[in-house]
Design a protein around this motif. Structure first.
Motif, short mmCIF file in Angstrom:
data_model
loop_
_atom_site.label_atom_id
_atom_site.label_comp_id
_atom_site.label_asym_id
_atom_site.label_seq_id
_atom_site.Cartn_x
_atom_site.Cartn_y
_atom_site.Cartn_z
N GLN A 192 0.84 -1.20 0.00
CA GLN A 192 0.00 0.00 0.00
C GLN A 192 0.87 1.25 0.00
O GLN A 192 2.08 1.18 0.21
CB GLN A 192 -0.92 0.01 1.22
N VAL A 193 0.23 2.38 -0.24
CA VAL A 193 0.93 3.66 -0.17
C VAL A 193 1.24 3.95 1.30
O VAL A 193 0.36 3.81 2.16
CB VAL A 193 0.08 4.79 -0.78
N THR A 220 5.31 6.79 -0.44
CA THR A 220 5.60 6.04 -1.66
C THR A 220 4.83 4.72 -1.62
O THR A 220 4.42 4.26 -0.54
CB THR A 220 7.11 5.78 -1.82
N GLN A 221 4.64 4.13 -2.77
CA GLN A 221 3.98 2.82 -2.85
C GLN A 221 4.95 1.74 -2.38
O GLN A 221 6.07 1.65 -2.87
CB GLN A 221 3.53 2.53 -4.28
N ASP A 232 5.67 -2.42 -1.74
CA ASP A 232 5.26 -3.75 -2.19
C ASP A 232 5.52 -4.76 -1.07
O ASP A 232 5.26 -4.47 0.09
CB ASP A 232 5.99 -4.11 -3.48
#
Length: 407
Positions: free
Chosen positions: A275-276, A309-310, A312
Motif C-alpha cells: 500500500q501507499v 511512496t507505494q 510492495d
C-alpha cells in the motif's frame, strides 16, 4: 552554429524532487518541444529521492543545464542555486542578502515568445524560505513577494508586454498574489504538493501548476487577447534514441543508480505491505517506541520529514531513501525557554513552520525543557541539540518497516 529558437510557449515543471524512476518521458518530451518552448521550473528540482542522495545533485544539475532556460529557487536544494551552472539560469525577485538587501539572483529574464516581449521572474514564499535549513539560508532573507514583484514591474514595465511568475509559495498563496498583482498574466505555482492544478483565473491572471515529481507540466502560450493555459502529463516513451548525447549519458547514470536503489533491504511488515505509505501511522509508531526505549520526556516529529511512496512486499534501498530522503539524525534538543511551560504553543509554532506533527506522549508534559526530535527541527526552530540519540531517522524507520509478521 545553432539557429535561434523561435519560441511560441512556456512549459513549467515544479517539485520534481529528484524523482527519476521514470525520467525518460520528462527528458524526451522537454527535449522534443524545446525548439519552440521556453522550459522553466518553479523550484525543488533537487532532493527527495535516492538519486539525489547517491548522485549528490550532479544528475539534477546536468538536466537543468541541458534542458532548462529559467528556474526558480526552492527550499529543497537551495544551496545548489549558488553553483555557477545553476545560478546562471536562476531568477528570483524577492531573495536578498540579509545585510545589504542586494538580490541573491538575477531578478528578471526576458524572452520573445509568440511575438511578445515576456518578462519571467520568480518568488519564494516566506514559509518555504524559512523551511530551508538554517545553515543554508544564513545571511539570506526574503521580502514580501507582491511588493517585490511590483518593484520589478515598475523598473522594467517599459521593456516588456507580458509578465510571468514562477512561484515557490503554494497554490493558495499564488491566488492571493494574483489578486495583489493584477499586472501579471500567468503564475506557475509550486511548493504546495496539493491536488489543485488549475488553471484558475483571478481577474486577468491565470494560476496553474504542473503535476509534481516529474509526472507532468503546465503550459502557457500568448494569444492576441489573453494567454491560453493548460496542464498535461508527460507522454509515455520507451526509447532513448531521441535524446542528445548529453541527456543520454545522464539517463545512463540514472539507470546505473536505479540498479543500486533496487537492492532489497528486507520483507515489509504487514501493516505497511502492499500500500501507499501512511506517514502519520509510521511516525506515530516510531514516536511511541522512541519515547519508551530512549526515555525522552517527549518526542516531536514532523510529517514532512518523510515522503510517501507505494510499498510492495520487499523494502528496497530506494524505497528507504525515498521515504527518508533528507538524512535526518535523531537528537535531543533544547526547547526555547519562552515555550518550556507552553507545550501547546510549542506545537503550534512548529506546525506553522514545519507542517503536521506527531508527538508523544499526548498531551505533552506541562513543563518541557527538552524533546527528542530531528536535527532539522532542532536547528531550525528549537534551541539546538543537547546531544545525539545515536540513531539516524532512516535506521529507526527501517527497523519498524521490516519487522513483525512478514507472512
Amino acid at each position: 552554429m545553432t539557429s535561434p529558437r523561435a519560441l511560441r510557449r512556456i512549459a513549467a515543471t515544479t517539485d520534481v524532487h529528484s524523482s527519476f524512476d521514470n525520467a525518460l518521458p520528462m527528458l524526451a518530451h522537454l527535449h522534443a518541444i524545446r525548439p519552440e518552448t521556453l522550459i522553466v521550473d518553479c523550484g525543488d528540482f533537487f532532493e527527495g529521492s535516492g538519486y539525489y542522495r547517491l548522485g549528490h545533485g550532479l544528475i539534477e544539475t546536468a538536466i537543468l543545464k541541458g534542458l532548462y532556460d529559467v528556474i526558480a529557487p526552492g527550499n529543497h536544494g537551495w544551496i545548489h542555486h549558488f553553483d555557477p551552472l545553476v545560478r546562471a539560469i536562476t531568477v528570483c525577485a524577492n531573495a536578498v542578502d540579509a545585510a545589504t538587501g542586494e538580490p541573491l539572483f538575477r531578478r528578471l529574464h526576458t524572452a520573445r515568445i509568440g511575438g511578445q516581449r515576456v518578462a519571467i521572474t520568480a518568488v519564494v514564499g516566506e514559509q518555504a524560505f524559512h523551511s530551508i535549513p538554517v545553515e543554508q539560508r544564513a545571511g539570506h532573507r526574503v521580502t514580501e513577494p507582491a511588493q517585490a514583484l511590483r518593484e520589478v514591474m515598475v523598473a522594467h514595465h517599459y521593456e516588456v508586454d507580458s509578465w510571468v511568475v514562477l512561484s515557490h509559495a503554494g497554490f493558495n498563496e499564488d491566488l492571493e498574489l494574483a489578486a495583489a498583482c493584477s499586472f501579471l498574466d500567468v503564475i506557475f505555482a509550486g511548493h504546495c504538493h496539493s491536488d489543485h492544478y488549475g488553471p484558475v483565473q483571478v481577474g486577468e491572471t491565470f494560476v496553474l501548476k504542473g503535476r509534481e515529481l516529474g509526472v507532468g507540466y503546465a503550459l502557457a502560450e500568448p494569444a492576441p487577447e489573453r494567454w491560453t493555459v493548460r496542464t498535461a502529463r508527460f507522454p509515455d516513451t520507451t526509447g532513448t534514441a531521441a535524446l542528445p548525447a548529453q541527456l543520454a549519458s545522464v539517463h545512463d547514470r540514472i539507470e546505473d543508480l536505479r540498479d543500486r536503489l533496487a537492492l532489497p533491504v528486507g520483507p515489509i511488515a504487514k501493516p505497511y505491505r502492499g500500500q501507499v505509505l501512511d506517514r502519520r501511522l509510521l511516525l506515530g509508531e516510531l514516536a511511541t517506541r522512541l519515547h519508551i526505549a530512549l526515555g525522552a520526556e517527549a518526542v516531536i516529529l514532523n510529517e514532512t520529514a518523510l515522503r510517501s511512496t507505494q510499498l510492495d512486499d520487499v523494502l528496497t534501498f530506494g524505497d528507504l531513501l525515498t521515504i527518508e530522503p533528507f538524512n535526518n539524525q535523531l537528537v535531543h534538543a533544547h526547547v526555547p525557554e519562552t515555550l518550556r511551560n507552553s507545550p501547546r504553543a510549542l506545537l503550534d509554532l512548529l506546525a506553522k513552520s514545519a507542517g503536521p506533527l506527531v508527538a508523544e506522549p499526548t498531551p505533552l508534559p506541562p513543563q518541557l525543557p527538552t524533546a527528542l526530535t530531528t536535527n532539522y527541527l532542532a536547528e531550525s526552530y528549537l534551541d539546538g541539540r543537547t546531544h545525539q540519540a545515536g540513531l539516524r531517522l532512516r535506521q529507526a524507520l527501517q527497523q519498524i518497516l521490516t519487522e513483525g509478521p512478514h507472512r
